[in-house]
Design an enzyme around this catalytic site. Sequence first.
Site, PDB file in Angstrom:
ATOM      1  N   ARG A 130      38.500  52.636  33.379  1.00  0.00           N
ATOM      2  CA  ARG A 130      38.668  51.289  33.939  1.00  0.00           C
ATOM      3  C   ARG A 130      40.137  51.086  34.282  1.00  0.00           C
ATOM      4  O   ARG A 130      40.991  51.907  33.960  1.00  0.00           O
ATOM      5  CB  ARG A 130      38.102  50.205  33.012  1.00  0.00           C
ATOM      6  CG  ARG A 130      38.247  50.363  31.541  1.00  0.00           C
ATOM      7  CD  ARG A 130      39.662  50.294  31.010  1.00  0.00           C
ATOM      8  NE  ARG A 130      40.357  49.105  31.429  1.00  0.00           N
ATOM      9  CZ  ARG A 130      41.669  48.977  31.395  1.00  0.00           C
ATOM     10  NH1 ARG A 130      42.445  49.966  30.943  1.00  0.00           N
ATOM     11  NH2 ARG A 130      42.262  47.888  31.807  1.00  0.00           N
TER      12      ARG A 130
ATOM     13  N   ALA B 104      42.383  49.256  37.716  1.00  0.00           N
ATOM     14  CA  ALA B 104      42.268  49.476  39.159  1.00  0.00           C
ATOM     15  C   ALA B 104      42.784  50.842  39.644  1.00  0.00           C
ATOM     16  O   ALA B 104      42.053  51.582  40.315  1.00  0.00           O
ATOM     17  CB  ALA B 104      42.943  48.328  39.900  1.00  0.00           C
TER      18      ALA B 104
ATOM     19  N   GLN C 102      40.341  44.512  26.153  1.00  0.00           N
ATOM     20  CA  GLN C 102      41.265  45.542  26.665  1.00  0.00           C
ATOM     21  C   GLN C 102      42.670  45.379  26.092  1.00  0.00           C
ATOM     22  O   GLN C 102      43.398  46.357  25.936  1.00  0.00           O
ATOM     23  CB  GLN C 102      41.325  45.485  28.204  1.00  0.00           C
ATOM     24  CG  GLN C 102      40.074  45.965  28.902  1.00  0.00           C
ATOM     25  CD  GLN C 102      39.125  44.825  29.207  1.00  0.00           C
ATOM     26  OE1 GLN C 102      39.111  43.807  28.524  1.00  0.00           O
ATOM     27  NE2 GLN C 102      38.304  44.997  30.219  1.00  0.00           N
TER      28      GLN C 102
ATOM     29  N   ASP D 276      43.827  43.648  40.293  1.00  0.00           N
ATOM     30  CA  ASP D 276      42.696  44.439  40.802  1.00  0.00           C
ATOM     31  C   ASP D 276      42.591  44.362  42.313  1.00  0.00           C
ATOM     32  O   ASP D 276      42.090  45.292  42.953  1.00  0.00           O
ATOM     33  CB  ASP D 276      41.395  43.970  40.157  1.00  0.00           C
ATOM     34  CG  ASP D 276      41.351  44.416  38.704  1.00  0.00           C
ATOM     35  OD1 ASP D 276      41.870  43.679  37.843  1.00  0.00           O
ATOM     36  OD2 ASP D 276      40.869  45.530  38.448  1.00  0.00           O
TER      37      ASP D 276
ATOM     38  N   ASN E 108      42.695  39.438  38.935  1.00  0.00           N
ATOM     39  CA  ASN E 108      42.955  40.285  37.765  1.00  0.00           C
ATOM     40  C   ASN E 108      41.967  39.862  36.680  1.00  0.00           C
ATOM     41  O   ASN E 108      41.153  38.946  36.876  1.00  0.00           O
ATOM     42  CB  ASN E 108      44.414  40.145  37.311  1.00  0.00           C
ATOM     43  CG  ASN E 108      44.804  41.205  36.286  1.00  0.00           C
ATOM     44  OD1 ASN E 108      44.548  42.393  36.498  1.00  0.00           O
ATOM     45  ND2 ASN E 108      45.392  40.806  35.175  1.00  0.00           N
TER      46      ASN E 108
HETATM   47  O1  MRU Z   1      37.630  45.433  33.744  1.00  0.00           O
HETATM   48  P1  MRU Z   1      38.868  46.273  33.736  1.00  0.00           P
HETATM   49  O2  MRU Z   1      39.270  46.698  32.371  1.00  0.00           O
HETATM   50  O3  MRU Z   1      38.775  47.424  34.717  1.00  0.00           O
HETATM   51  O4  MRU Z   1      39.996  45.291  34.284  1.00  0.00           O
HETATM   52  C1  MRU Z   1      41.290  45.805  34.433  1.00  0.00           C
HETATM   53  C2  MRU Z   1      42.283  44.791  34.822  1.00  0.00           C
HETATM   54  O5  MRU Z   1      41.976  43.655  35.112  1.00  0.00           O
HETATM   55  C3  MRU Z   1      43.705  45.268  34.955  1.00  0.00           C
HETATM   56  O6  MRU Z   1      44.604  44.262  34.616  1.00  0.00           O
HETATM   57  C4  MRU Z   1      43.938  45.689  36.405  1.00  0.00           C
HETATM   58  O7  MRU Z   1      42.973  46.611  36.811  1.00  0.00           O
HETATM   59  C5  MRU Z   1      45.280  46.240  36.612  1.00  0.00           C
HETATM   60  S1  MRU Z   1      45.421  47.824  35.908  1.00  0.00           S
HETATM   61  C6  MRU Z   1      46.891  48.527  36.302  1.00  0.00           C
END
Ligand code: MRU
Length: 357
Positions: free
Chosen positions: A58, A60, A219, A260, A270
Amino acid sequence: MADARFDRLPRTVELVRDGDGHAGFAYVDQRLLPARLHIARTGDWRAVVEAIKTLAVRGAPALGAAGAAAMTLWACNEGAVPLQAGGCCEMRPRFFEALGRIADEVADARPTAVNLAWGVRRLERLARVRADEGASPSDIADALFAEVKRMEVEDEAANRALGVHGAALLPSNARVLTHCNAGSLATVFFGTALGVVYTAAARGGIERVYADETRPVGQGARLTAWELSRIGVPCTLICDNMAASLMARSQVDAVVVGADRIAANGDTANKIGTYGVAVLARHHGIPFYVAAPESTIDRSIPTGADIPIEERDPAEVLPAPIPGVEVWNPAFDVTPASLITRIVTERGVFEPGKLVY
Ligand code: MRU
């Protein structure tokens, strides 16, 4: 901070190939952290799609590399091999028909992070260019493999560059609040928001990072806290609803988050809860920075209203259903550009409304 500290962090995703041309994908299974650091391996593109859907992979930028790797696994391990027998000209349409189908399936695995579709479409375009030059499917598979390796290198380079730009924005001995995990685990390596933190910490410039727990999947609690602990950056974990009190006590100098998808006007999607943190930061007069690579900017989308927001399984919020109770579980929210102080990319520092150049 000496680079040796970063040896304590694994590469999050990595495409590999053995001597007989079989491709494999190695990834940190993030569902198991912080209890266990496990590098999973697969040669099956479908398993990569599953890993994306279940958040084993996971973040982005990591999704961009993983999506591109999934297509390459198909091309190297399935697409090029059996089709080769039929001769180049007859099999090429079948190769592209299958590649297109797989590209769509991979790109649709999660809708919000534009990096996923960006990685997939970059490979699709390359495959077409190579086919027009007369390349065979196995040549195309080789080209896709090389392109993913380039993407992996570019990702780390972009994160290190934006880290330098972002670190210059922070005061000395900064107390930084972050939401979700925009660290090395969310990228191929090094991280975006945490890339800024790591770069500042290397200069002795970070007093402490406050990591929002980040409900519902945690996370921040599981991944950001784990990363910071491994690198040795002082970290205080807080529940999401504690950020306001922390800011009211003047304990936060800056908020730094990842993204994201960033629309052309600077509106930024995000992890759910980011918008609330931005509102709080504005109320308390704290700068709010978004750190993301160029591949997260979607200039085809004028505003954040056009960003698709993923809705996930209610069980993430309420594992045991309560009769008559509905659950709403959007995975992301959109922070309006007006609440963002600056957007930091590998190219520099931008006012959110001035991303189009
Ligand atoms: O659902 P996720 O864990 O994939 O969400 C990730 C995020 O929202 C991060 O903050 C985003 O992808 C930036 S990662 C450099």
